[in-house]
Design a protein around this motif. Structure first.
Motif, PDB file in Angstrom:
ATOM      1  N   ASP A   1       0.840  -1.209   0.000  1.00 21.75           N
ATOM      2  CA  ASP A   1       0.000   0.000   0.000  1.00 21.75           C
ATOM      3  C   ASP A   1       0.868   1.249   0.000  1.00 21.75           C
ATOM      4  O   ASP A   1       1.907   1.278   0.654  1.00 21.75           O
TER       5      ASP A   1
ATOM      6  N   GLU B   1       1.036  -3.156  10.481  1.00 22.16           N
ATOM      7  CA  GLU B   1       0.849  -3.046   9.033  1.00 22.16           C
ATOM      8  C   GLU B   1       2.001  -2.271   8.407  1.00 22.16           C
ATOM      9  O   GLU B   1       2.373  -2.477   7.253  1.00 22.16           O
TER      10      GLU B   1
ATOM     11  N   ASP C   1      -3.058  -2.343  13.319  1.00 21.13           N
ATOM     12  CA  ASP C   1      -3.151  -1.467  12.152  1.00 21.13           C
ATOM     13  C   ASP C   1      -3.294  -0.072  12.738  1.00 21.13           C
ATOM     14  O   ASP C   1      -4.393   0.342  13.092  1.00 21.13           O
TER      15      ASP C   1
ATOM     16  N   VAL D   1      -3.284   3.009  11.659  1.00 24.44           N
ATOM     17  CA  VAL D   1      -4.253   3.908  11.024  1.00 24.44           C
ATOM     18  C   VAL D   1      -4.970   3.121   9.938  1.00 24.44           C
ATOM     19  O   VAL D   1      -4.441   2.903   8.847  1.00 24.44           O
ATOM     20  N   ASP D   2      -6.191   2.693  10.259  1.00 21.25           N
ATOM     21  CA  ASP D   2      -7.001   1.919   9.312  1.00 21.25           C
ATOM     22  C   ASP D   2      -7.898   2.844   8.507  1.00 21.25           C
ATOM     23  O   ASP D   2      -8.451   3.790   9.054  1.00 21.25           O
TER      24      ASP D   2
ATOM     25  N   SER E   1      -6.805   4.390   5.562  1.00 21.70           N
ATOM     26  CA  SER E   1      -5.934   5.510   5.162  1.00 21.70           C
ATOM     27  C   SER E   1      -6.469   6.284   3.970  1.00 21.70           C
ATOM     28  O   SER E   1      -6.220   7.481   3.851  1.00 21.70           O
TER      29      SER E   1
ATOM     30  N   ASN F   1     -17.592  -3.240  -1.064  1.00 18.85           N
ATOM     31  CA  ASN F   1     -17.191  -2.405  -2.201  1.00 18.85           C
ATOM     32  C   ASN F   1     -17.744  -3.048  -3.465  1.00 18.85           C
ATOM     33  O   ASN F   1     -17.141  -3.973  -4.027  1.00 18.85           O
TER      34      ASN F   1
ATOM     35  N   TYR G   1     -21.199   2.018   2.894  1.00 14.50           N
ATOM     36  CA  TYR G   1     -19.791   1.617   2.816  1.00 14.50           C
ATOM     37  C   TYR G   1     -18.936   2.854   3.018  1.00 14.50           C
ATOM     38  O   TYR G   1     -19.035   3.809   2.252  1.00 14.50           O
TER      39      TYR G   1
ATOM     40  N   GLY H   1     -15.433   2.887   3.465  1.00 16.40           N
ATOM     41  CA  GLY H   1     -14.058   2.853   2.990  1.00 16.40           C
ATOM     42  C   GLY H   1     -13.076   2.641   4.128  1.00 16.40           C
ATOM     43  O   GLY H   1     -11.869   2.520   3.901  1.00 16.40           O
TER      44      GLY H   1
ATOM     45  N   PHE I   1     -20.794  -6.556   7.219  1.00 16.20           N
ATOM     46  CA  PHE I   1     -19.656  -5.941   6.526  1.00 16.20           C
ATOM     47  C   PHE I   1     -18.932  -7.076   5.824  1.00 16.20           C
ATOM     48  O   PHE I   1     -18.665  -8.122   6.437  1.00 16.20           O
TER      49      PHE I   1
ATOM     50  N   TYR J   1     -15.741  -8.109   2.956  1.00 18.86           N
ATOM     51  CA  TYR J   1     -14.667  -7.847   1.996  1.00 18.86           C
ATOM     52  C   TYR J   1     -14.206  -9.205   1.476  1.00 18.86           C
ATOM     53  O   TYR J   1     -13.296  -9.834   1.991  1.00 18.86           O
TER      54      TYR J   1
ATOM     55  N   LYS K   1      -8.075  -9.189   0.397  1.00 22.67           N
ATOM     56  CA  LYS K   1      -7.359  -7.911   0.574  1.00 22.67           C
ATOM     57  C   LYS K   1      -6.977  -7.652   2.024  1.00 22.67           C
ATOM     58  O   LYS K   1      -5.834  -7.300   2.310  1.00 22.67           O
TER      59      LYS K   1
ATOM     60  N   ARG L   1      -6.012  -7.818   6.014  1.00 19.68           N
ATOM     61  CA  ARG L   1      -4.974  -8.600   6.674  1.00 19.68           C
ATOM     62  C   ARG L   1      -5.520  -9.347   7.878  1.00 19.68           C
ATOM     63  O   ARG L   1      -6.245  -8.780   8.688  1.00 19.68           O
TER      64      ARG L   1
END
Ligand code: FBP
Length: 333
Positions: free
Chosen positions: A65, A94, A115, A117-118, A120, A208, A241, A243, A259, A261, A274, A276
């Motif tokens: 990232d 992370e 993590d 800062v989730d 970002s 998403n 959603y 983000g 939720f 992903y 995607k 972690r």
């Protein structure tokens, strides 16, 4: 809310019984420190645009990232704070390819996966972001980082902080899931959401949808099902959603629903998730289960997934138990 709500440290002392005596002191020390770090991060986020703290530093992190200035700042702030507790043997973050060894605390020291800062991608647009953390026993290992590897059921505690209109901290030590709100004047987290129970079924799903063409056929059919009008079963569900996983999971814990992903199934032989496992999916799985919900990969319980790498990824479908059970059914078809 109670007239004088309990503080985080007071609440932590009521949760000691859920922990082995050996770990109880270290868990309280680390969670208490994370609470104080969260107040500092909330301050920094509020001033980021004024302090030229927005934007990228250039370069990528361990999972490819693009790294933001606040990702690095958040990581460094977490490292120095955890080091000071004397209770943390290592940090899997992370923002660091390898665990940060801290050589502290003896046999009952903890390994923290975080993590810092989730979400970002929300930073530069003033959207909600968060911090996610998970505590595991180091078992006196040296180096201690490898003790982070294993199933999600090995977690001793987990939680997140959401930096939104208010700053909220939610945690569990395996005795229910509890929410606190930061009192900016005092920097204290006060108990505002004791013993959160997720509704059995919801009316909202978060995913998403831009990735729809990469989904497993069961995932695609399930989302079509949620969108199909049927009064009797409360459909269609609404799509929300943000983000940022923390914000989407927080809404799901309080309002119910899902939720998700899912993995990218463009190559069915090699599905590509995607998020972690150690510092996003497993901690959220524990929090949701402790609130009466479920967390699945579509094929198995998230907490049964064994981490063999620090930045391993995993698919996640979490939320209201009846909704997640329905999703699993679509994956089985
Ligand atoms: P990081 O920002 O910590 O890398 O977290 C990943 C994340 O931002 C989650 O918070 C969020 O749920 C997801 O990725 C959003 O991904 P996408 O932009 O692909 O929908």
């Amino acid at each position: 809310m109670a007239d004088s709500p309990m503080t985080l440290s007071e609440h932590l002392s009521t949760q000691q019984a859920a922990l082995s005596t050996e770990h109880a002191r270290n868990v309280a020390a680390v969670l208490g420190r994370i609470g104080r770090v969260a107040a500092v991060i909330a301050q920094e986020l509020a001033h980021a645009a004024l302090r030229d703290q927005l934007g990228y530093v250039g370069g990528a992190n361990a999972t490819g990232d693009q790294v933001k200035k606040l990702d690095v700042w958040g990581h460094e702030t977490m490292v120095s704070a955890l080091r000071e507790t004397g209770a943390c043997a290592a940090l899997v973050s992370e923002e660091a390819a390898d665990p940060v060894e801290m050589h502290a605390g003896g046999t009952h020291a903890l390994v923290v996966c975080a993590d810092p800062v989730d979400g970002s991608s929300n930073l530069d647009v003033n959207g909600s972001v968060g911090t996610i953390f998970s505590l595991r026993p180091s078992r006196g290992k040296s180096p201690a980082g490898p003790a982070a590897l294993g199933a999600g059921t090995d977690q001793i505690a987990a939680g997140y902080v959401m930096y939104g209109p208010a700053t909220t901290l939610v945690y569990t030590v395996g005795r229910g899931t509890h929410g606190f709100t930061l009192a900016p004047e005092t920097g204290e987290f006060l108990l505002t959401h004791p013993d959160i129970h997720i509704p059995k079924r919801g009316k909202i799903y978060g995913i998403n949808e831009g990735n729809v063409n990469t989904w497993h056929p069961g995932q695609r059919a399930f989302v079509e099902y949620l969108k199909t009008k049927d009064k009797a079963s409360g459909r269609p569900y609404s799509l929300r959603y943000s983000g940022a996983m923390v914000a989407d999971v927080h809404r799901t814990l309080l309002d119910g629903g899902l939720f998700m992903y899912p993995a990218d199934w463009s190559d069915p032989a090699k599905p590509k998730p995607k998020l972690r496992l150690l510092y996003e999916v497993a901690p959220m799985g524990l929090l949701v289960e402790q609130a009466g919900g479920r967390a699945s990969t579509g094929f198995e319980r998230v907490l049964d997934v064994v981490a063999t790498e620090y930045h391993q990824r995993a698919a996640v479908i979490l939320g209201s138990p009846e909704d997640v059970a329905m999703a699993d059914e679509f994956y089985r078809r």
